[in-house]
Design a protein around this motif. Structure first.
Motif, PDB file in Angstrom:
ATOM      1  N   CYS A 100       0.851  -1.189   0.000  1.00  0.00           N
ATOM      2  CA  CYS A 100       0.000   0.000   0.000  1.00  0.00           C
ATOM      3  C   CYS A 100       0.890   1.244   0.000  1.00  0.00           C
ATOM      4  CB  CYS A 100      -0.900  -0.018   1.242  1.00  0.00           C
ATOM      5  SG  CYS A 100      -1.981   1.404   1.312  1.00  0.00           S
ATOM      6  N   ARG A 124       3.363  -1.386  -7.733  1.00  0.00           N
ATOM      7  CA  ARG A 124       2.667  -0.207  -7.222  1.00  0.00           C
ATOM      8  C   ARG A 124       2.984  -0.003  -5.749  1.00  0.00           C
ATOM      9  NH1 ARG A 124      -2.597   1.599  -4.634  1.00  0.00           N
ATOM     10  NH2 ARG A 124      -1.619   0.131  -3.192  1.00  0.00           N
ATOM     11  N   LYS A 129       0.312   9.160   0.582  1.00  0.00           N
ATOM     12  CA  LYS A 129      -0.895   8.385   0.874  1.00  0.00           C
ATOM     13  C   LYS A 129      -2.046   9.282   1.319  1.00  0.00           C
ATOM     14  CE  LYS A 129      -1.403   4.771   0.583  1.00  0.00           C
ATOM     15  NZ  LYS A 129      -1.737   4.030  -0.668  1.00  0.00           N
ATOM     16  N   HIS A 272      -8.692  -3.485  -1.684  1.00  0.00           N
ATOM     17  CA  HIS A 272      -9.430  -2.466  -0.936  1.00  0.00           C
ATOM     18  C   HIS A 272     -10.890  -2.847  -0.799  1.00  0.00           C
ATOM     19  CE1 HIS A 272      -5.728  -0.318  -1.725  1.00  0.00           C
ATOM     20  NE2 HIS A 272      -6.015   0.360  -0.631  1.00  0.00           N
ATOM     21  N   GLU A 298      -2.577  -5.602  -3.211  1.00  0.00           N
ATOM     22  CA  GLU A 298      -1.539  -5.178  -2.273  1.00  0.00           C
ATOM     23  C   GLU A 298      -0.799  -6.409  -1.748  1.00  0.00           C
ATOM     24  OE1 GLU A 298      -3.076  -0.793  -1.054  1.00  0.00           O
ATOM     25  OE2 GLU A 298      -3.392  -2.340   0.440  1.00  0.00           O
ATOM     26  N   ASP A 309      -2.696  -0.555   5.667  1.00  0.00           N
ATOM     27  CA  ASP A 309      -3.485  -1.594   5.001  1.00  0.00           C
ATOM     28  C   ASP A 309      -2.891  -3.009   5.103  1.00  0.00           C
ATOM     29  OD1 ASP A 309      -5.459   0.168   4.307  1.00  0.00           O
ATOM     30  OD2 ASP A 309      -4.905   0.346   2.199  1.00  0.00           O
ATOM     31  N   GLN A 312      -5.145  -6.292   4.684  1.00  0.00           N
ATOM     32  CA  GLN A 312      -5.594  -6.763   3.369  1.00  0.00           C
ATOM     33  C   GLN A 312      -4.437  -7.165   2.454  1.00  0.00           C
ATOM     34  OE1 GLN A 312      -7.617  -3.134   2.546  1.00  0.00           O
ATOM     35  NE2 GLN A 312      -6.123  -2.364   1.091  1.00  0.00           N
TER      36      GLN A 312
HETATM   37 MN    MN Z   1      -4.030   0.683   0.349  1.00  0.00          MN
END
Ligand code: MN
Ligand code: PEP
Length: 362
Positions: A100, A124, A129, A272, A298, A309, A312
């Motif tokens: 993330c 990525r 953020k 997400h 992610e 994050d 996840q």
């Molecule tokens: Mn994220």
């Protein structure tokens, strides 16, 4: 507004419409002279008067409010190229993976290795953020861009990172970011969309959690109207009803709907949408089965230590398992090398089975 001309309309009649619009202070473009569909701006010209002009078959609009992005203007899929990686069209679904947020060089290298080993074509990670709480980790800023540039060279992989503010765009250009993410919260930040358009860098445009598919496409139109045709749309989940257990609700239907309305590539972000790693793989499979042309997931080598994050984030073995499952379904070719048009892979597996159902009732 669209002016659709009769099939046998003459060139003179097409020119008549263009002249009429200009004489009333509007602007008109005939994008497809052979099919004679004319886009008119602004939308407040009298449609009744326009409809009465010789050669006009019908007027459509003022909705949907996008034209460059529409499939009506361009029936064939757009393929967006990011440093030679091809997204959209008949290409196998692309995997965009990474943490993330960029947290440190070591963290980014480990995440990049996991992404590459899983078969990701783009890396990525967020340097700036957008966080709901001002006390949460906000990203490393410029240092994050520098780390992304370094890791890109090391792994020879293009990088995607989020452009949060117009004021930082010059930095993104300095570090030669390969693709700009416009985050869900900024989907209707029109100045940011225009700036991303003017930059000429390919754009990954996330759908706002409360946005309709049409609003999402109009946001893409801002980028395209600013001179940038390279837009990839990303469905990342919409606001769920309180009965839904996931962080957002992946809007599976939006994928085929968007694909029918636009020629732009449509990908999905199950991370997400799910908010929890255990649901990411089935949602990813379902998204691809529904026609998504890629995934954004992610990945973190040590999710429990992630600053953002982590809940996840896929572990490296889960990222590999994701690609194995896509290969098993033959959504991606058996070898992690690009295949050409017409090669033997398909989206033949059923959506419900892909999402984890054990059987089907007919
Ligand atoms: Mn994220
Ligand atoms: C992200 O990509 O890490 C992110 C913040 O996503 P979204 O804009 O979809 O919330």
């Amino acid at each position: 507004m669209l002016v659709v001309m009769k099939e046998r309309a003459t060139l003179g009649e097409v020119e008549g419409v263009l002249t009429w619009v200009a004489s009333r202070g509007g602007s008109a473009e005939c994008h497809r002279p052979r099919e004679a569909v004319i886009v008119v701006r602004p939308d407040d010209l009298d449609p009744g008067e326009l409809a009465a002009l010789p050669g006009v078959a019908r007027i459509e609009g003022p909705r949907p409010g996008y034209w460059l992005a529409s499939r009506r203007r361009q029936p064939e899929d757009t393929v967006v190229q990011v440093r030679g990686r091809r997204i959209g069209g008949e290409n196998p679904p692309v995997l965009i993976a990474g943490p993330c947020a960029v947290e440190s060089e070591d963290q980014l290298v480990r995440a990049a290795r996991a992404a590459v080993e899983a078969g990701a074509q783009l890396l990525r990670g967020g340097a700036f953020k957008p966080r709901t709480s001002p006390y949460s980790f906000q990203g490393l800023g410029e240092e994050g861009l520098e780390l992304l540039a370094r890791v890109r060279e090391r792994f020879d992989i293009p990088v995607v990172t989020e452009l949060r503010d117009v004021g930082t765009l010059d930095l993104f250009l300095d570090y030669q970011v390969d693709m700009l993410q416009i985050g869900a919260r900024n989907m209707q930040n029109f100045e940011l969309l225009r700036a991303a358009g003017q930059s000429g860098i390919p754009v990954l445009l996330k759908r706002g959690p409360a946005a309709s598919v049409e609003e999402w496409l109009m946001a893409a139109e801002y980028v395209m109207l600013s001179g940038n045709p390279n837009v990839v749309l990303c469905e990342r989940g919409i606001l769920p009803p309180s009965t839904v257990a996931t962080r957002y609700q992946l809007d599976i239907a939006a994928i085929p709907i968007a694909r029918s309305l636009t020629h732009l590539p449509v990908i999905a972000d199950p991370s997400h949408a799910a908010g929890a790693r255990e649901y990411v793989l089935p949602l990813a499979e379902a998204a691809i089965a529904a026609g998504a042309q890629g995934l954004l997931v992610e990945v973190h080598a040590d999710p429990c230590q992630a600053l953002c994050d982590g809940r996840q984030a896929l572990t490296p073995p889960m990222a590999r398992e994701l690609m194995d499952r896509l290969r098993r379904h033959r959504y991606v070719p058996p070898m992690p090398t690009p295949v050409t048009r017409g090669a033997a892979w398909s989206r033949g597996d059923d959506l419900a089975l892909a999402a984890g159902a054990r059987g089907l009732r007919h």
